[in-house]
Enzyme design. Sequence first.
Site, mmCIF file in Angstrom:
data_model
loop_
_atom_site.group_PDB
_atom_site.id
_atom_site.type_symbol
_atom_site.label_atom_id
_atom_site.label_comp_id
_atom_site.label_asym_id
_atom_site.label_seq_id
_atom_site.Cartn_x
_atom_site.Cartn_y
_atom_site.Cartn_z
ATOM 1 C CB ALA A 65 -0.887 -0.060 1.322
ATOM 2 N N GLY A 108 0.844 -5.133 0.780
ATOM 3 C CA GLY A 108 -0.344 -5.454 -0.210
ATOM 4 C C GLY A 108 -0.353 -5.944 -1.752
ATOM 5 C CD GLU A 111 -2.186 -7.752 2.513
ATOM 6 O OE1 GLU A 111 -2.043 -6.820 2.144
ATOM 7 O OE2 GLU A 111 -2.584 -8.174 3.797
ATOM 8 C CD GLU A 131 1.590 -5.784 5.590
ATOM 9 O OE1 GLU A 131 2.466 -6.643 5.935
ATOM 10 O OE2 GLU A 131 0.719 -6.090 4.653
#
Length: 257
Positions: A65, A108, A111, A131
């Site tokens: 992200a 992300g 992911e 993270e």
Amino acid sequence: MSYETIIVETHGAVGLVRLDRPKALNALSRQLVTELNAALDAFEADAAIGAIVLTGSEKAFAAGADIREMQPLSYVDLIENDFVAAWERLAAVRKPVIAAVSGFALGGGCELALMCDIVIAADSAKFGQPEVTLGLMPGAGGTQRLARAVGKAKTMDMVLTGRLVDAAEAERIGLVSRVVPAAELMDTALAVAAKVAGLARSSALLAKEAVNRAFETPLAEGIRGERRLFHSLFATEDAREGMAAFLEKRAPAFRNR
Ligand code: HXC
């Protein structure tokens, strides 16, 4: 439609989405996710497309992200916008999606790869859920899809330490489907996607749906569902054609009927 953060191409029956924010290692900004979702919507709606390839650059599939964009957000911002919900569009795509991963697939980015159906990694690929090093935790499936893919031991190791896993380890633990030399990544991914796109569409869509059900239902229910989907394919002309072609020792001519 013109995009600023992704590049979209078609290669025959294969739709290709290349994440393209090179200066930020393809960090997944709100704009990028919005554009990715629009491209996925378009490929889903396009009957000429049978499979989708999602890739990044040589250096990064995606570094997660966008930390610059997230840093000022408040709890209320996240709640009001249901932050990350939009990312689930990829997981809901019905056509098979092949991830071609080179370089970093972090947070992300990892992911997103986990939402794809087949993950082909360059030998340079590095996967991680870092993270926690930011005071955060995975928020787009990194504790759930990763645990289902590779089990608790490796997931805890990755999620609690942020350790990066190289391509060889990623293949060993079941995080990726195949590892290929970096120079062969796109050719391999496009060839795999073309093969999938050339299948009878119904069998590809239902086979994907059935495998995904394995992650969501108890075994007996999954088996029952699989059997009914299997039965349903006998209503298609393509199944008749596929079996006849085998018996007649010729290539099948599927017509998506
Ligand atoms: C915003 C990022 C970024 C990110 C890299 N950049 N990752 N910007 N968000 N996630 C930017 C850097 O700030 C830098 O910009 C440029 O990209 C190049 O990065 P460098 O760090 O200089 O490159 P390098 O030294 O090669 O290191 C590569 C790296 C590192 C190891 C991948 O960039 C890194 O650790 N990135 C963050 C990885 C991460 O923590 N991801 C998880 C994010 S949280 P400038 O302007 O300085 O040149 C997350 C939560 C998901 O994903 C949950 C659901 C939303």
